[in-house]
Enzyme design. Structure first.
Site, PDB file in Angstrom:
ATOM      1  N   GLY A  94      15.523  43.082 -41.560  1.00  0.00           N
ATOM      2  CA  GLY A  94      15.830  44.295 -42.343  1.00  0.00           C
ATOM      3  C   GLY A  94      14.629  44.693 -43.177  1.00  0.00           C
ATOM      4  N   GLY A 101      13.763  48.417 -44.769  1.00  0.00           N
ATOM      5  CA  GLY A 101      14.634  49.045 -45.752  1.00  0.00           C
ATOM      6  C   GLY A 101      14.037  49.107 -47.144  1.00  0.00           C
ATOM      7  N   GLN A 102      14.880  49.517 -48.103  1.00  0.00           N
ATOM      8  CA  GLN A 102      14.410  49.750 -49.481  1.00  0.00           C
ATOM      9  C   GLN A 102      13.794  48.481 -50.082  1.00  0.00           C
ATOM     10  OE1 GLN A 102      17.426  50.656 -52.443  1.00  0.00           O
ATOM     11  NE2 GLN A 102      15.940  51.563 -53.850  1.00  0.00           N
ATOM     12  N   ASP A 110      13.264  44.418 -37.762  1.00  0.00           N
ATOM     13  CA  ASP A 110      14.265  45.443 -38.080  1.00  0.00           C
ATOM     14  C   ASP A 110      14.634  46.116 -36.773  1.00  0.00           C
ATOM     15  OD1 ASP A 110      15.496  47.999 -39.275  1.00  0.00           O
ATOM     16  OD2 ASP A 110      14.806  47.027 -41.102  1.00  0.00           O
ATOM     17  N   ILE A 111      15.714  46.938 -36.799  1.00  0.00           N
ATOM     18  CA  ILE A 111      15.990  47.785 -35.623  1.00  0.00           C
ATOM     19  C   ILE A 111      15.235  49.105 -35.748  1.00  0.00           C
ATOM     20  CG2 ILE A 111      18.237  46.854 -34.891  1.00  0.00           C
ATOM     21  CD1 ILE A 111      19.549  49.088 -36.590  1.00  0.00           C
ATOM     22  N   ASP A 120      17.553  43.221 -33.293  1.00  0.00           N
ATOM     23  CA  ASP A 120      18.918  43.507 -33.742  1.00  0.00           C
ATOM     24  C   ASP A 120      19.566  42.177 -34.105  1.00  0.00           C
ATOM     25  OD1 ASP A 120      21.570  44.078 -34.088  1.00  0.00           O
ATOM     26  OD2 ASP A 120      21.764  45.316 -32.281  1.00  0.00           O
ATOM     27  N   ILE A 121      19.928  42.033 -35.361  1.00  0.00           N
ATOM     28  CA  ILE A 121      20.470  40.771 -35.858  1.00  0.00           C
ATOM     29  C   ILE A 121      21.782  40.390 -35.170  1.00  0.00           C
ATOM     30  CG2 ILE A 121      21.682  41.889 -37.766  1.00  0.00           C
ATOM     31  CD1 ILE A 121      19.972  38.545 -37.946  1.00  0.00           C
ATOM     32  N   TYR A 154      32.355  47.015 -48.550  1.00  0.00           N
ATOM     33  CA  TYR A 154      31.063  46.385 -48.851  1.00  0.00           C
ATOM     34  C   TYR A 154      31.255  45.173 -49.767  1.00  0.00           C
ATOM     35  CZ  TYR A 154      26.277  46.155 -50.810  1.00  0.00           C
ATOM     36  OH  TYR A 154      25.034  45.756 -51.225  1.00  0.00           O
ATOM     37  N   LYS A 199      30.528  41.207 -49.083  1.00  0.00           N
ATOM     38  CA  LYS A 199      29.586  40.423 -49.892  1.00  0.00           C
ATOM     39  C   LYS A 199      30.269  39.190 -50.483  1.00  0.00           C
ATOM     40  CE  LYS A 199      25.703  42.645 -49.427  1.00  0.00           C
ATOM     41  NZ  LYS A 199      24.566  42.015 -48.751  1.00  0.00           N
TER      42      LYS A 199
HETATM   43  P1  NAD Z   1      18.518  49.264 -46.609  1.00  0.00           P
HETATM   44  O1  NAD Z   1      19.703  49.953 -46.006  1.00  0.00           O
HETATM   45  O2  NAD Z   1      17.478  50.086 -47.263  1.00  0.00           O
HETATM   46  O3  NAD Z   1      17.806  48.351 -45.524  1.00  0.00           O
HETATM   47  C1  NAD Z   1      18.534  47.603 -44.581  1.00  0.00           C
HETATM   48  C2  NAD Z   1      17.675  47.488 -43.326  1.00  0.00           C
HETATM   49  O4  NAD Z   1      18.441  46.763 -42.351  1.00  0.00           O
HETATM   50  C3  NAD Z   1      17.336  48.855 -42.700  1.00  0.00           C
HETATM   51  O5  NAD Z   1      15.949  48.992 -42.539  1.00  0.00           O
HETATM   52  C4  NAD Z   1      18.052  48.833 -41.363  1.00  0.00           C
HETATM   53  O6  NAD Z   1      17.351  49.503 -40.333  1.00  0.00           O
HETATM   54  C5  NAD Z   1      18.165  47.341 -41.092  1.00  0.00           C
HETATM   55  N1  NAD Z   1      19.242  47.028 -40.144  1.00  0.00           N
HETATM   56  C6  NAD Z   1      20.434  47.650 -40.010  1.00  0.00           C
HETATM   57  N2  NAD Z   1      21.127  47.113 -39.006  1.00  0.00           N
HETATM   58  C7  NAD Z   1      20.352  46.136 -38.479  1.00  0.00           C
HETATM   59  C8  NAD Z   1      20.516  45.224 -37.415  1.00  0.00           C
HETATM   60  N3  NAD Z   1      21.626  45.236 -36.647  1.00  0.00           N
HETATM   61  N4  NAD Z   1      19.539  44.336 -37.149  1.00  0.00           N
HETATM   62  C9  NAD Z   1      18.400  44.332 -37.908  1.00  0.00           C
HETATM   63  N5  NAD Z   1      18.179  45.179 -38.920  1.00  0.00           N
HETATM   64  C10 NAD Z   1      19.149  46.071 -39.205  1.00  0.00           C
HETATM   65  O7  NAD Z   1      19.102  48.176 -47.608  1.00  0.00           O
HETATM   66  P2  NAD Z   1      18.378  47.536 -48.879  1.00  0.00           P
HETATM   67  O8  NAD Z   1      18.675  48.392 -50.037  1.00  0.00           O
HETATM   68  O9  NAD Z   1      16.995  47.182 -48.552  1.00  0.00           O
HETATM   69  O10 NAD Z   1      19.279  46.237 -49.058  1.00  0.00           O
HETATM   70  C11 NAD Z   1      18.910  44.981 -48.539  1.00  0.00           C
HETATM   71  C12 NAD Z   1      20.004  43.979 -48.908  1.00  0.00           C
HETATM   72  O11 NAD Z   1      20.177  43.951 -50.341  1.00  0.00           O
HETATM   73  C13 NAD Z   1      21.388  44.296 -48.334  1.00  0.00           C
HETATM   74  O12 NAD Z   1      22.039  43.092 -48.032  1.00  0.00           O
HETATM   75  C14 NAD Z   1      22.097  44.966 -49.487  1.00  0.00           C
HETATM   76  O13 NAD Z   1      23.488  44.812 -49.398  1.00  0.00           O
HETATM   77  C15 NAD Z   1      21.525  44.206 -50.666  1.00  0.00           C
HETATM   78  N6  NAD Z   1      21.635  44.963 -51.919  1.00  0.00           N
HETATM   79  C16 NAD Z   1      20.928  46.118 -52.084  1.00  0.00           C
HETATM   80  C17 NAD Z   1      21.056  46.836 -53.280  1.00  0.00           C
HETATM   81  C18 NAD Z   1      20.300  48.116 -53.515  1.00  0.00           C
HETATM   82  O14 NAD Z   1      20.550  48.783 -54.540  1.00  0.00           O
HETATM   83  N7  NAD Z   1      19.376  48.503 -52.649  1.00  0.00           N
HETATM   84  C19 NAD Z   1      21.911  46.361 -54.287  1.00  0.00           C
HETATM   85  C20 NAD Z   1      22.640  45.199 -54.058  1.00  0.00           C
HETATM   86  C21 NAD Z   1      22.477  44.497 -52.878  1.00  0.00           C
HETATM   87  N1  SER Z   2      23.235  49.621 -54.762  1.00  0.00           N
HETATM   88  C1  SER Z   2      24.247  49.023 -53.955  1.00  0.00           C
HETATM   89  C2  SER Z   2      25.177  50.031 -53.442  1.00  0.00           C
HETATM   90  O1  SER Z   2      25.398  51.011 -54.134  1.00  0.00           O
HETATM   91  C3  SER Z   2      24.994  47.967 -54.731  1.00  0.00           C
HETATM   92  O2  SER Z   2      25.090  46.856 -53.913  1.00  0.00           O
HETATM   93  O3  SER Z   2      25.711  49.842 -52.386  1.00  0.00           O
END
Ligand code: NAD
Ligand code: SER
Length: 316
Positions: free
Chosen positions: A9, A12-13, A35-36, A53-54, A143, A147
């Site tokens: 992943g 992602g962000q 990542d995908i 793909d995970i 969600y 979690k």
């Molecule tokens: P994001 O959605 O920005 O990134 C997730 C990445 O996973 C994406 O690039 C997507 O392409 C990739 N992905 C999706 N399906 C996939 C698959 N089948 N195989 C491989 N890759 C795949 O999410 P993020 O904000 O970077 O969050 C990362 C983690 O942190 C997540 O578990 C999220 O729940 C957790 N989290 C994020 C936040 C937040 O505010 N950003 C807050 C709490 C928890």
């Molecule tokens: N920022 C995240 C969301 O809104 C919290 O896990 O999904």
């Protein structure tokens, strides 16, 4: 032992920022992005990348053996708003993705895993202010349910599978490098871009929705600090509370006004408002502080100033 780290992943962000720090610390060739989705240029060109793909367990097994991976950061998930629109897909990705990783770690002898949880594990009956590490957890979103189940699996595999799994419950994250992935806290990123483009933003949460939030540099520091902490100091094998700052959209709008004269924020709550109903206002992270020395650096004014400094420097 030399670290060989797989980040799943990574586009992602969080991944797109975390991977840069990991590569700087452990060496570019030792941190494999996957990542995908194709990542941005900096991640793609800065070291190995695998389209993975995970949910394809065999493909994951192949990547683990190709690079002799001994540490995994699993970031792939569907976030709160997207998960609510696609509940079964969210459950599949958030659960099967985690179980694929944990079962391959067990069979391949991979010792260390980072998997993030969220403030969404809490629910309507949780104490809202200064939410403790151990408390009532009754999430009412797909969600949050995924979690909470993930936390239980992490603890189970740590205790019974011999894997060194570490986790934090991230608050809503604010960053300028990559767009947020579909959560209820995304407004706190979008508002900056709209303030600079239009001096106006229509917020999808109510103005008084106080939530725990964190600036990305703090989130990256917390992640790496926890992963590098002595195993003996880790008393929580489900997921640690960590706290950055707490604010409502109106507080952020007022802070933004100090940097963008004439900025106007209006409020039109949509279905994402309901997702936040059971989430805390603020988090007690004293256990993380005590166990591995966690301390956030950014408050609301400091984060806002840094966001504008970076966005104005040519990121939009
Ligand atoms: P994001 O959605 O920005 O990134 C997730 C990445 O996973 C994406 O690039 C997507 O392409 C990739 N992905 C999706 N399906 C996939 C698959 N089948 N195989 C491989 N890759 C795949 O999410 P993020 O904000 O970077 O969050 C990362 C983690 O942190 C997540 O578990 C999220 O729940 C957790 N989290 C994020 C936040 C937040 O505010 N950003 C807050 C709490 C928890
Ligand atoms: N920022 C995240 C969301 O809104 C919290 O896990 O999904």
């Amino acid at each position: 032992m030399k670290e060989k780290i797989l980040v799943i992943g990574a586009s992602g962000q969080i991944g797109s920022e975390l991977i840069l720090k990991l590569r700087a610390s452990y060496g570019s060739d030792n941190v494999i992005a996957s990542d995908i989705k194709i990542p941005d240029y900096e991640v793609m060109e800065g070291g190995p990348f695998e389209l993975l793909d995970i949910l394809n367990k065999q493909a994951l097994a192949n990547v683990l053996s190709k690079y002799k991976v001994n540490q995994i950061y699993l970031l792939a998930a569907l976030l709160s708003a997207t998960a609510e629109q696609h509940p079964e897909a969210a459950w599949k990705l958030n659960m099967d993705g985690l179980l694929n990783v944990l079962s391959l770690c067990k069979s391949n002898g991979i010792m260390k895993v980072f998997w993030p949880s969220s403030i969404a594990v809490f629910g309507p009956n949780t104490q809202k202010d200064n939410t403790p590490q151990n408390t009532i957890m009754d999430p009412d979103t797909v969600y949050g349910i995924s979690k909470l189940a993930g936390e239980r699996w992490c603890e189970y595999y740590s205790r019974k599978g011999g894997i060194d799994i570490r986790s934090v419950r991230y608050p809503g994250l604010i960053s300028y490098k990559s767009s947020p992935g579909g959560g209820a806290t995304d407004y706190a990123v979008h508002i900056f871009y709209e303030a600079l483009k239009k001096k106006a933003y229509e917020c999808f949460l109510r103005e008084d929705t106080v939530l725990p939030m964190m600036y990305m540099p703090d989130a990256v520091v917390a992640t790496i600090q926890l992963m590098e902490a002595d195993s003996g100091s880790i008393s929580v094998r489900s997921s640690y509370n960590i706290s950055g700052m707490s604010f409502a959209p109106i507080d952020l709008a007022k802070e933004i006004e100090k940097h963008v004269g004439g900025f106007v924020c209006t409020y039109k709550p949509d279905e994402r408002q309901a997702l936040t109903k059971g989430w805390p206002n603020s988090i007690d992270d004293s256990v993380a502080k005590q166990d591995w020395g966690w301390k956030a650096s950014y408050d609301l004014p400091h984060m806002t100033k840094d966001m504008f400094a970076n966005l104005r420097f040519g990121k939009i």
